[in-house]
Scaffold this motif. Structure first.
Motif, PDB file in Angstrom:
ATOM      1  N   ASP A   1       0.924  -1.062   0.152  1.00  0.00           N
ATOM      2  CA  ASP A   1      -0.130   0.336   0.079  1.00  0.00           C
ATOM      3  C   ASP A   1       0.720   1.038   0.031  1.00  0.00           C
ATOM      4  O   ASP A   1       0.493   2.010  -0.795  1.00  0.00           O
ATOM      5  N   ILE A   2       1.860   1.158   0.582  1.00  0.00           N
ATOM      6  CA  ILE A   2       2.831   2.304   0.529  1.00  0.00           C
ATOM      7  C   ILE A   2       3.792   2.281  -0.640  1.00  0.00           C
ATOM      8  O   ILE A   2       3.513   3.755  -0.715  1.00  0.00           O
ATOM      9  N   ALA A   3       3.667   1.332  -1.360  1.00  0.00           N
ATOM     10  CA  ALA A   3       4.225   1.478  -2.498  1.00  0.00           C
ATOM     11  C   ALA A   3       3.475   2.278  -3.443  1.00  0.00           C
ATOM     12  O   ALA A   3       3.804   2.707  -4.550  1.00  0.00           O
ATOM     13  N   LEU A   4       2.169   2.115  -3.688  1.00  0.00           N
ATOM     14  CA  LEU A   4       1.396   1.934  -3.785  1.00  0.00           C
ATOM     15  C   LEU A   4       1.181   3.878  -4.415  1.00  0.00           C
ATOM     16  O   LEU A   4       1.395   4.596  -4.889  1.00  0.00           O
ATOM     17  N   MET A   5       1.323   3.722  -2.973  1.00  0.00           N
ATOM     18  CA  MET A   5       0.474   5.719  -2.932  1.00  0.00           C
ATOM     19  C   MET A   5       2.494   6.248  -2.733  1.00  0.00           C
ATOM     20  O   MET A   5       2.059   7.628  -4.283  1.00  0.00           O
ATOM     21  N   GLN A   6       3.336   5.847  -3.104  1.00  0.00           N
ATOM     22  CA  GLN A   6       4.370   6.184  -3.432  1.00  0.00           C
ATOM     23  C   GLN A   6       4.386   6.460  -5.274  1.00  0.00           C
ATOM     24  O   GLN A   6       5.447   7.668  -5.343  1.00  0.00           O
ATOM     25  N   ASP A   7       4.213   5.420  -4.969  1.00  0.00           N
ATOM     26  CA  ASP A   7       4.168   5.377  -6.527  1.00  0.00           C
ATOM     27  C   ASP A   7       3.451   6.618  -7.253  1.00  0.00           C
ATOM     28  O   ASP A   7       3.911   7.282  -7.980  1.00  0.00           O
ATOM     29  N   PHE A   8       2.252   6.707  -6.904  1.00  0.00           N
ATOM     30  CA  PHE A   8       1.140   7.252  -7.480  1.00  0.00           C
ATOM     31  C   PHE A   8       1.555   8.708  -7.530  1.00  0.00           C
ATOM     32  O   PHE A   8       1.717   9.753  -8.142  1.00  0.00           O
ATOM     33  N   LEU A   9       1.983   9.228  -5.926  1.00  0.00           N
ATOM     34  CA  LEU A   9       2.400  10.481  -5.630  1.00  0.00           C
ATOM     35  C   LEU A   9       3.980  10.930  -6.348  1.00  0.00           C
ATOM     36  O   LEU A   9       3.902  12.280  -7.296  1.00  0.00           O
ATOM     37  N   ALA A  10       4.458   9.967  -6.635  1.00  0.00           N
ATOM     38  CA  ALA A  10       6.143  11.106  -7.652  1.00  0.00           C
ATOM     39  C   ALA A  10       5.248  11.180  -8.849  1.00  0.00           C
ATOM     40  O   ALA A  10       6.197  11.409  -9.605  1.00  0.00           O
TER      41      ALA A  10
END
Length: 265
Positions: free
Chosen positions: A248-257
């Protein structure tokens, strides 16, 4: 295309169209030459399916839908752009879904098990994941991307090139002009972030501990007064607290990037 018991005699199907023998086609439907339809799919009365359109298995397309028409883009010059629809989708009355343009990937895509309610418009080059729900009269402009499990409330309007992250949700009549991060619910015109889609996540099997990590990401983005970069750094520091939540953290980080339009605040 030979006539069978599953194809109504008033349907007009181009002989070059490819339909599995199990496809059902209702009265007065029109299916063009470049259409491919997989097994178990049902096409309702008066549907028009045209363009370079590929439809998978076990879809149900209700009466009066317009699928695979040319993009509503004045730059379109007749290029053989495509529409691809996966498996198990429900597409209700008067839905319009257009093919892509050469200014993008040239294809509009829908994944699997999506629920598209009446009067929805999916414009050229939109990319929809799987398990998406679009309530009545949702309007997607061109190049919109929706992640898996997105729910858009009725009459939501989405600006071109906007992205909506997985598990995000909007309320009735929301207007999205910026990217909506994963897990976040938004409401208003213009839309503002409200909370997380907790009930939807519970239905998908999220534990209380995993939900707590998602809530913490939301607080860092929206409740701490942090810049986006500072919030991303603190979100990254949550890795390792719960193994199930690292994705979930990776999903959020990839999106925000890659949030080129900025995010809904």
């Amino acid at each position: 295309m030979p006539q069978t018991a599953a194809i109504h005699p008033t349907a007009l199907i181009d002989p070059d169209a490819e339909l599995d023998a199990s496809v059902q086609v209702g009265p007065y439907a029109v299916i063009g030459p470049h259409v491919r339809i997989g097994p178990g799919t049902q096409i309702g009365a008066h549907c028009v399916i045209e363009g370079h359109t590929r439809i998978g298995r076990d879809n149900r397309i209700f009466q009066f839908a317009s699928i695979g028409a040319q993009p509503q883009d004045k730059k379109y010059a007749g290029e053989p752009t495509r529409l691809e629809i996966g498996d198990g989708n429900t597409i209700r009355e008067f839905v319009t879904i257009n093919t892509g343009t050469v200014q993008d990937a040239g294809v509009t895509r829908l994944g699997d098990d999506n629920w598209i309610m009446a009067y929805v418009h999916v414009a050229h080059d939109c990319q929809l994941g799987s398990h998406v729900i679009l309530a009545n009269a949702v309007q997607l402009a061109g190049h919109v991307h929706l992640g898996d499990w997105v729910f858009l409330g009725g009459l939501t309007g989405v600006h071109q090139f906007v992205r909506v992250g997985a598990h995000a949700m909007t309320a009735f009549q929301a207007r999205l002009a910026q990217d909506l991060p994963p897990f976040v619910t938004a409401a208003g015109n213009p839309a503002e972030a409200q909370s997380i889609n907790a009930e939807g996540l519970r239905r998908r099997g999220y534990s209380a501990e995993r939900l707590a990590i998602v809530k913490q990401m939301h607080r860092l983005l929206y409740r701490k007064g942090l810049t986006l970069e500072a919030a991303r750094q603190q979100i990254d520091a949550l890795r390792g607290e719960l193994a199930d939540a690292d994705a979930d953290i990776a999903l959020m980080q990839d999106f925000l990037a890659s949030a080129s339009r900025g995010i809904v605040r």
